[in-house]
Design a protein around this motif. Structure first.
Motif, PDB file in Angstrom:
ATOM      1  N   LEU A 172     -71.097 -79.631   9.791  1.00 23.13           N
ATOM      2  CA  LEU A 172     -71.040 -79.343  10.839  1.00 23.13           C
ATOM      3  C   LEU A 172     -72.767 -79.434  10.982  1.00 23.13           C
ATOM      4  CD1 LEU A 172     -69.260 -75.988  11.956  1.00 23.13           C
ATOM      5  CD2 LEU A 172     -69.184 -77.908  12.711  1.00 23.13           C
ATOM      6  N   ASN A 173     -73.210 -79.699  12.796  1.00 20.27           N
ATOM      7  CA  ASN A 173     -74.884 -79.504  12.963  1.00 20.27           C
ATOM      8  C   ASN A 173     -75.400 -78.155  13.107  1.00 20.27           C
ATOM      9  OD1 ASN A 173     -75.312 -82.320  13.126  1.00 20.27           O
ATOM     10  ND2 ASN A 173     -74.056 -82.563  15.224  1.00 20.27           N
ATOM     11  N   ARG A 174     -74.252 -77.025  13.233  1.00 21.40           N
ATOM     12  CA  ARG A 174     -74.861 -76.038  13.320  1.00 21.40           C
ATOM     13  C   ARG A 174     -73.959 -74.776  13.101  1.00 21.40           C
ATOM     14  NH1 ARG A 174     -75.497 -78.430  17.818  1.00 21.40           N
ATOM     15  NH2 ARG A 174     -73.875 -77.538  19.795  1.00 21.40           N
ATOM     16  N   PHE A 175     -73.761 -73.016  12.961  1.00 21.60           N
ATOM     17  CA  PHE A 175     -73.261 -72.317  12.528  1.00 21.60           C
ATOM     18  C   PHE A 175     -72.010 -72.340  14.254  1.00 21.60           C
ATOM     19  CE2 PHE A 175     -72.044 -67.851  12.991  1.00 21.60           C
ATOM     20  CZ  PHE A 175     -71.245 -67.717  11.970  1.00 21.60           C
ATOM     21  N   LYS A 176     -71.213 -71.539  14.121  1.00 23.76           N
ATOM     22  CA  LYS A 176     -70.324 -71.594  15.346  1.00 23.76           C
ATOM     23  C   LYS A 176     -69.306 -70.173  14.649  1.00 23.76           C
ATOM     24  CE  LYS A 176     -67.835 -73.083  19.007  1.00 23.76           C
ATOM     25  NZ  LYS A 176     -68.874 -73.308  20.383  1.00 23.76           N
ATOM     26  N   GLY A 177     -69.732 -69.517  15.245  1.00 26.25           N
ATOM     27  CA  GLY A 177     -68.933 -67.918  15.048  1.00 26.25           C
ATOM     28  C   GLY A 177     -67.415 -68.206  15.189  1.00 26.25           C
ATOM     29  N   VAL A 490     -74.618 -64.458  12.854  1.00 23.97           N
ATOM     30  CA  VAL A 490     -73.926 -64.582  11.589  1.00 23.97           C
ATOM     31  C   VAL A 490     -73.528 -62.996  11.410  1.00 23.97           C
ATOM     32  CG1 VAL A 490     -73.646 -65.595   9.410  1.00 23.97           C
ATOM     33  CG2 VAL A 490     -74.775 -66.660  10.954  1.00 23.97           C
ATOM     34  N   ASP A 491     -73.832 -62.714  11.164  1.00 30.44           N
ATOM     35  CA  ASP A 491     -73.577 -61.051  11.226  1.00 30.44           C
ATOM     36  C   ASP A 491     -72.233 -59.740  11.842  1.00 30.44           C
ATOM     37  OD1 ASP A 491     -74.021 -58.379   9.046  1.00 30.44           O
ATOM     38  OD2 ASP A 491     -74.285 -57.960  11.541  1.00 30.44           O
TER      39      ASP A 491
END
Length: 551
Positions: A172-177, A490-491
């Motif tokens: 992925l290009n970025r984090f996703k919750g 993220v947290d």
């Protein structure tokens, strides 16, 4: 004499064998080996990526499977087609260890190449018509290789690699919750790459407000699930699924599963009492006691849904004024609506999402019933003579909306009492309503809702308000950015706290919709039915269902 007795004995044995064979045949496809379930609406089609509603998902969930699954009766994750999923690189890489020895229903092997073919297919779909119907993909993955519809975000998906036949690596290009929960959404079920290509799966065309789908979507859905497609008899409103005897897991206990489409709840009830169906979804709350007293089983889903009054700010300039939207909220007696029209256990939620989801903010700005304040706000905004087109669905029952016409009538009358002129616009659920409301944005007000797919606030408020949508007709970059930032947190504790603030702001600063109810939903089945576990996600699995012999 001996020869005569021998002939008679042989005849008796033959008759017994014929009778036994007939009995076995009945067991393979007769009434005792067939489960008929009454459903409230027809599917749009059978290709999960082009769907986002429960009636379409119900048959798809029996035929196709996702990488990640949900434990029956819960929103907790468990292995699906992947036995494990491991994040790395700050949540931007997901490595899936795939289940081995699995085949699609057309014989195509399930492997990492097949998984990547599905992800690549979704990312590279071309044409505004097709992309516009990929609602979940747009909400979760945020963009395509080439955006051609109302999904205009930067793509989340980067690529998928088959590092070996049993390992798929998603970048992925970025984090996703939303992940890993969103990997279990039915829209992201894994289809046979062979069938997708053979039956032109990506072919979607639009004519006016109507959409047409491929042979794959209409006639040849091909997955790895315990049931396979047996046909959709549109004349008789029945969908037939047949047991997949090559299924990798526990085989379905019944040979045949039939979903009988009956939009009218009373008709479903009458057919259950007549014995022509074995169960049905969404019984009227008023019927639960009598059905239970008559010996039927009432199965309750835990509340994991939301019903809202959507406000489209595009067509009527008055609705762009926050005071007008607040007046509508104050003008609806939501407590009375829940008390009189919704199932026992329903509540008026403080946010546009259920209280069970992390990120719920019970201290969000509230709008208790106050018709005098509603009238004052309308006058202050110069909108005392407000006229609104109020759309509501017919020919359907939803988990969050047991009787749309009754709910519309109550809300419309409350609005009339504060001086709003309501123009009713009823439309069939799959006969124009969803496309007119969600794609064309023809309405001023509408009734709609959502049953959660996974336990994350983004699945609710992010799906509704994370980007410009015709359903709400507003462009609020500040809200979109706030939702994006919450999703990227993220947290877990900070993630929930960020969504709590989002919910406060939605209710206080933006109010694109008024939350009406969050309620349990019910299933009713005959006393001889076993193994059906109600799901808060409406993600019931019919493979374990069986019927005991008639007494």
């Amino acid at each position: 004499m001996r020869s005569v007795l021998a002939v008679l004995f042989a005849g008796l044995v033959l008759a017994s064998l014929v009778s036994c064979a007939a009995s076995q045949r009945e067991g393979q496809g007769g009434a005792q080996d067939t489960f008929v379930f009454g459903v409230a609406g027809a599917p749009k089609n059978f290709d999960p990526i082009f769907n986002d509603d429960g009636e379409s998902y119900r048959p798809q969930r029996q035929m196709l499977e996702t990488l990640v699954a949900y434990k029956p009766g819960t929103a907790e994750l468990e292995p699906g087609l992947a036995t494990s999923w491991t994040p790395s690189d700050g949540g931007k890489t997901w490595t899936f260890a795939l289940r081995q020895g699995v085949k699609f229903q057309d014989g195509t092997p399930f492997d990492a190449a097949a998984v990547c073919a599905n992800f690549d297919r979704w990312f590279n779909v071309q044409g505004a018509a097709a992309q516009s119907q990929m609602i979940y993909y747009g909400d979760v993955f945020e963009g395509f290789a080439h955006n051609e519809s109302d999904t205009q975000g930067q793509p989340l998906y980067k690529d998928c690699q088959a590092s070996d036949p049993n390992t798929a690596v998603l970048h992925l290009n970025r984090f996703k919750g939303a992940f890993p929960g969103a990997f279990g959404v039915t829209s992201f079920s894994i289809s046979s790459p062979t069938a997708l290509k053979q039956y032109n799966a990506d072919q979607v065309t639009q004519s006016g407000d109507s959409f047409s789908y491929s042979a794959y979507a209409n006639e040849h859905p091909t997955g790895t699930g315990p049931y396979k497609f047996g046909g959709f008899d549109r004349a008789n409103n029945t969908i037939t699924l047949l047991r997949n005897d090559d299924y990798w897991g526990d085989k379905a206990k019944l040979a045949k599963l039939i979903f009988k489409i009956m939009p009218d709840e009373n008709a479903r009830k009458q057919e259950l009492r007549a014995g022509t169906i074995d169960g049905y979804d969404y019984p009227s709350p008023a019927d639960l006691t009598s059905l239970r007293n008559d010996g039927f089983q009432i199965l309750a889903r835990q509340p994991f849904n939301i019903l809202y009054l959507g406000i489209n700010q595009k067509n009527n300039p008055a609705l762009k004024d926050l005071r007008v939207r607040q007046a509508l909220a104050y003008g609806i007696n939501r407590d009375a609506l829940v008390r009189n029209k919704m199932p026992e256990g329903a509540i008026v939620p403080a946010n546009v999402m259920p209280a069970a989801v992390a990120g719920y903010a019970p201290d969000a700005p509230a709008y208790p019933y106050d018709p005098a304040k509603a009238k004052a706000l309308l006058a202050e905004a110069g909108a005392s003579n407000l006229k609104l087109n109020f759309y509501y669905p017919t020919e359907v029952t939803r988990p969050y909306m047991p009787n749309p016409t009754d709910i519309f009538s109550v809300v419309a009358e409350d609005l009339r009492q504060i001086g709003v002129t309501v123009n009713p616009v009823p439309e069939p659920w799959n006969g124009g309503y969803k496309d007119d409301v969600q794609k064309a944005g023809k309405q001023d007000l509408h009734l709609l809702g959502w049953t959660g797919d996974y336990n994350d606030a983004g699945n609710f408020v992010g799906t509704f308000f994370g980007r410009p949508k015709a359903e709400f007709g507003f462009d609020a970059p500040a809200l979109f950015e706030e939702l994006s930032a919450a999703d990227a947190t993220v947290d877990p504790a900070a993630h929930a706290a960020a969504y709590q603030q989002v919910n406060r702001d939605i209710m206080g600063k933006f109010l694109p919709a008024v939350p009406l109810s969050s309620s349990p939903a019910f299933i009713v089945v005959n006393k001889d039915v076993h193994g059906l576990i109600p799901s808060p996600l409406t993600n019931e699995e019919f493979g374990p269902v069986s019927k005991s012999a008639a007494s």
